[in-house]
Design a protein around this motif. Structure first.
Motif, mmCIF file in Angstrom:
data_model
loop_
_atom_site.group_PDB
_atom_site.id
_atom_site.type_symbol
_atom_site.label_atom_id
_atom_site.label_comp_id
_atom_site.label_asym_id
_atom_site.label_seq_id
_atom_site.Cartn_x
_atom_site.Cartn_y
_atom_site.Cartn_z
ATOM 1 N N LYS A 277 0.838 -1.189 0.000
ATOM 2 C CA LYS A 277 0.000 0.000 0.000
ATOM 3 C C LYS A 277 0.876 1.243 0.000
ATOM 4 O O LYS A 277 2.086 1.173 0.237
ATOM 5 N N TYR B 98 -14.942 3.104 -0.937
ATOM 6 C CA TYR B 98 -14.772 1.669 -0.730
ATOM 7 C C TYR B 98 -14.121 1.441 0.624
ATOM 8 O O TYR B 98 -13.660 2.373 1.290
ATOM 9 N N GLU C 161 -11.014 -0.498 2.191
ATOM 10 C CA GLU C 161 -9.789 -1.237 1.878
ATOM 11 C C GLU C 161 -9.694 -2.495 2.740
ATOM 12 O O GLU C 161 -10.035 -2.499 3.914
ATOM 13 N N GLU D 129 -12.502 -3.043 -2.673
ATOM 14 C CA GLU D 129 -11.525 -2.247 -3.406
ATOM 15 C C GLU D 129 -11.430 -2.684 -4.865
ATOM 16 O O GLU D 129 -11.419 -1.857 -5.788
ATOM 17 N N TYR E 261 -12.529 -0.233 -8.040
ATOM 18 C CA TYR E 261 -11.592 0.208 -9.070
ATOM 19 C C TYR E 261 -12.116 -0.119 -10.467
ATOM 20 O O TYR E 261 -11.979 0.679 -11.400
ATOM 21 N N ASP F 260 -10.955 5.698 0.457
ATOM 22 C CA ASP F 260 -11.121 4.608 1.415
ATOM 23 C C ASP F 260 -11.876 5.119 2.635
ATOM 24 O O ASP F 260 -11.409 6.020 3.337
#
Length: 586
Positions: free
Chosen positions: A141, A275, A277, A283, A287, A304
């Motif tokens: 990340k 969303y 994570e 996630e 996307y 997030d």
């Protein structure tokens, strides 16, 4: 011609060249030069070819950053194995999974199966669906680091939608090299490794930005903000995935991106995608849905809910024309705060879209839906429910939902704009031109395709025969059409020609607005072509086609395909002729 001062070597096969250059201590660039490429897949025409850049970093452990295009397989692997025993490569960093950078991942893993693939969560999920091989992986990340030893500490920077949903950038703290893949790149092929000659490449740099980065201006600004945290003065080289590496004018290039993106962001229609994570498939699906939105030309910003500050949520929602929420976990206190903030910040006439995340403890979707409807928001697509592990069909459904959201917002934006006063003289001139353009007649066709679990269909009228040797046709497909993602190079489809005596029923059916993921062929008699695409039993004639090139034509792709086989059902039948009165819509 400038002679490079760095140690270099190269081998040639026709107009494909692989060049290796030491760009820092124990750091080698492997540049695959594609001199004669005239088009870059579906994106845009090229004037100066392109390059695919890959990088080898040797600390106590060894990392390879990206691979190359499949066309360079033999050359690239010959060069790479000459530089290092591939079994000594510990990590393969995937900046994103687009084939021009990850096209040789499977080949490398077959040679060295113990390599650990490093990438964003979305990238690893995409890669699993691409290479169909088990592999070791490390999910990273933004802000996380990977220590290779000997001072080579790689820090990762999340940069989603630039221009792929799974993009990460990588910064080596020892050498000051920022590896950016598509970001800050350009399609420009020559022997010069770096950006010494600004005048030669400035136009290509801007053209590349306009084609790839401009539609995601807000994501560019978010990435630049994260890069600034590194301290730009410490960046010695921007190691791009295409074109020359940036070394001599880094600040100027990045400032250009910022200026262009700030200007673009002021006028964009924005979709906010929220969303959670590391919860379910939140996630991943967010996307994909965001990518569907971006294909319509609207801006997308992802956030997030587990880490966003309420003020950030409030500001994003207030600027957005559409809001999408992938349901968070009921037990996440930060996500609950974010949801309450969204509910307080939304306003009438915004579009809303909701999808489950499949984490097992999702926030219930229908009570939240009712709350948004009571507040006057308009549902852009029906709630998406997750009943099993998402496969290709679910991913396609999410992409289509995003496309529906973007199309609704653009349509709504146009209707608002139409209410403004405009110069009557200009309108009159434009109308005369559009009336003239509308006099170009065409036929009526149904394009059908099937790819794995995914299938699509669309009514087409802009179709012509485009060549005799080989037999080929060209079709104009709006960039907003969901079927456009199923008509890339190598994909097959069927062109169904409608007859003048029985076209009404098929036209009525395929002009319906289908919800995301719906079966376009329900109630329609079909049989499978050799490329698995549906042939319409009521069609006057059909042709099986294979896509060989795509050209960017503003709001449409012109897709050229060779015709492999075909048949006429009624030799005495006539095809339908379509006449329009005006040329600014179908």
């Amino acid at each position: 011609m400038v002679i490079l001062t760095q140690p270099t070597k190269g081998i040639n096969v026709g107009r494909l060249t692989v060049q290796t250059v030491e760009i820092a201590a124990k750091t080698t660039a492997i540049r695959c030069l594609d001199w004669d490429r005239e088009r870059f897949d579906v994106e845009f025409g090229l004037r100066n070819g392109t390059t695919y850049n890959s990088f080898l970093i040797a600390g106590e452990k060894v990392a390879l950053v990206d691979t190359s295009h499949g066309k360079f397989k033999e050359l690239y692997l010959e060069i790479l194995t000459g530089l290092i025993d591939v079994n000594k490569i510990d990590y393969l960093v995937i900046s994103h999974t687009e084939p021009d950078h990850s096209g040789l991942v499977k080949d490398i893993l077959q040679l060295a199966p113990d390599i650990t693939v490093v990438g964003s969560k979305v990238a690893i999920q995409f890669l699993e669906n691409i290479i169909h091989l088990p592999f070791k992986s490390l999910l990273v990340k933004s802000g996380e680091c990977l220590d290779l030893g000997n001072g080579h500490k790689l820090e990762f920077i999340s940069a989603p939608n630039l221009h792929w949903p799974d993009t990460i950038l990588t910064y080596d703290h020892k050498t000051g090299i920022l590896y950016t893949c598509d970001v800050f790149g350009m399609h420009y092929c020559d022997d010069h490794t770096y950006d010494e000659y600004v005048a030669n490449i400035a136009e290509d740099f801007k053209y590349y930005y306009d084609c790839l980065m401009k539609p995601n201006a807000r994501s560019v600004l978010a990435a630049l903000k994260r890069i600034e945290n590194l301290n730009i003065n410490q960046i010695n080289t921007v190691a791009t995935g295409h074109g020359p590496l940036l070394k001599y004018h880094i600040t100027a290039w990045l400032d250009e991106y910022k200026t262009w993106s700030l200007s673009q962001a002021k006028t964009e229609i924005l979709v906010a995608v929220f969303y959670g994570e590391n919860y379910g498939y939140s996630e991943h699906l967010a996307y994909i849905l965001a990518h569907g939105c971006s294909t319509t030309g609207v801006a997308v910003e992802l956030m997030d809910m587990n880490s966003a500050e309420p003020q950030e949520v409030r500001e994003l929602v207030s600027e957005a024309g559409g809001v999408v929420i992938a349901m968070p976990c009921q037990n996440s206190a930060p996500a609950q705060v974010a949801l309450n903030t969204i509910l307080a910040a939304v306003h009438q006439r915004q579009a809303i879209g909701l999808l489950e995340s499949g984490g097992g403890e999702d926030e219930p979707i229908y009570p939240l839906r009712n709350q948004f409807q009571e507040l006057g928001l308009i549902e852009a697509f029906p709630p998406i429910l997750i009943k099993e592990i998402p496969g290709e069909a679910m991913e396609k459904l999410c992409e289509e939902a995003g496309t529906d959201m973007g199309q609704w917002l653009k349509c709504e934006g146009k209707s608002r704009w139409a209410g403004n006063g405009n110069n009557q003289k200009n309108i009159s001139i434009k109308t005369k031109l559009e009336e003239a353009l509308g006099r170009i007649s065409s036929g009526l066709y149904i394009v059908t395709t099937k790819k794995g679990e995914m299938q699509g269909a669309m009514l087409a009228s802009w179709v012509i025969q485009a060549s005799l040797q080989p037999l080929g046709v060209a079709i104009a497909v709006s960039k907003e059409r969901a079927i456009a993602s199923l008509m890339h190079l190598g994909d097959g489809f069927v062109l169904n020609v409608l007859g003048e005596e029985n076209y009404q029923g098929l036209i009525k059916h395929f002009l319906k607005r289908f919800p995301p993921g719906a079966n376009r062929f329900e109630g329609i008699k079909t049989y499978a072509a050799s490329n698995n695409s549906p042939i319409l039993a009521e069609a006057l004639a059909y042709m099986e086609c294979e896509v060989t090139s795509r050209m960017d034509c503003g709001d449409h792709w012109v897709i050229y395909s060779i015709v492999t086989t075909g048949r006429v059902a009624n030799v005495n039948g006539l095809s339908t002729v379509h006449h329009r009165k005006i040329g600014n819509h179908y």
